[in-house]
Design an enzyme around this catalytic site. Structure first.
Site, short mmCIF file in Angstrom:
data_model
loop_
_atom_site.label_atom_id
_atom_site.label_comp_id
_atom_site.label_asym_id
_atom_site.label_seq_id
_atom_site.Cartn_x
_atom_site.Cartn_y
_atom_site.Cartn_z
N GLU A 1 -0.92 -1.48 -5.02
CA GLU A 1 -2.15 -0.75 -5.28
C GLU A 1 -1.92 0.38 -6.27
O GLU A 1 -0.98 1.16 -6.14
CB GLU A 1 -2.71 -0.18 -3.97
CG GLU A 1 -4.03 0.55 -4.18
CD GLU A 1 -4.62 1.09 -2.90
OE1 GLU A 1 -5.38 2.07 -2.98
OE2 GLU A 1 -4.31 0.55 -1.81
N ASP B 1 0.88 -1.17 0.00
CA ASP B 1 0.00 0.00 0.00
C ASP B 1 0.92 1.22 0.00
O ASP B 1 1.50 1.55 1.03
CB ASP B 1 -0.91 0.00 1.23
CG ASP B 1 -1.84 1.20 1.26
OD1 ASP B 1 -2.42 1.54 0.22
OD2 ASP B 1 -1.97 1.81 2.34
N ASP C 1 -2.51 0.99 7.04
CA ASP C 1 -1.75 0.82 5.79
C ASP C 1 -1.33 -0.64 5.62
O ASP C 1 -1.31 -1.17 4.51
CB ASP C 1 -0.49 1.69 5.81
CG ASP C 1 -0.81 3.16 5.97
OD1 ASP C 1 -1.33 3.76 5.03
OD2 ASP C 1 -0.54 3.69 7.06
#
Length: 161
Positions: free
Chosen positions: A67, A7, A140
């Site tokens: 991501e 992330d 996160d």
């Protein structure tokens, strides 16, 4: 199969390593790569790279799920996150780790069934999907677990034994 989920962030990146054996998926590790707030580029990028190198050297993932980013408003924040995401992709390339890039909506839908789920919904879904008693640390890192989970499905190996 081991998959690394990332992330991205400019000073804090979530990471997770999942292992899939037959139809069982387990979390090997998760956490955050952190750089002190206010650390300027390129010092923050070098710190991110060094910490990611250590994770890659320890776990040797077969695939990474990073991501994809979407920023509608704050361009300054977006630029800094894209810089760190570039370092992540470069580092993965240097380690010959193939990459899939799910969107935030795909990650939410792949874990909760809804593309508009919130962080609490993702955390609850991950606990159920992966049989975890609890998830600690920063959200996160939970997002990185979700990215890795969805990355397994995107890799085409989800249903394979």
């Amino acid at each position: 199969m081991k998959i690394l989920g990332i992330d991205p962030g400019s000073h804090r990146l979530g990471y997770a390593v999942l292992q899939k054996e037959k139809s069982h998926i387990k979390v090997l590790t998760y956490g955050t790569i952190e750089v002190p707030p206010g650390t300027k580029s390129p010092v923050n990028l070098i710190a991110i790279r060094r910490q990611l190198d250590a994770i890659l050297d320890e776990y040797h993932p077969d695939l990474a799920s990073v991501e994809e980013l979407f920023f509608a408003k704050n361009r300054t924040t977006a630029a800094k996150v894209y810089e760190s995401r570039g370092v992540v992709l470069l580092t993965l390339g240097e380690h010959n780790v193939p990459v899939v890039e799910p969107t935030a909506s795909q990650i939410k839908k792949g874990t909760t069934g809804s593309g508009t789920a919130d962080k609490k919904g993702i955390k609850s879904a991950l606990k159920l999907l992966l049989g975890l008693a609890d998830l600690t640390g920063h959200d996160d890192s939970w997002d990185a677990i979700a990215s890795a989970y969805v990355g397994i499905a995107m890799s085409g190996s989800f249903g394979k034994r």
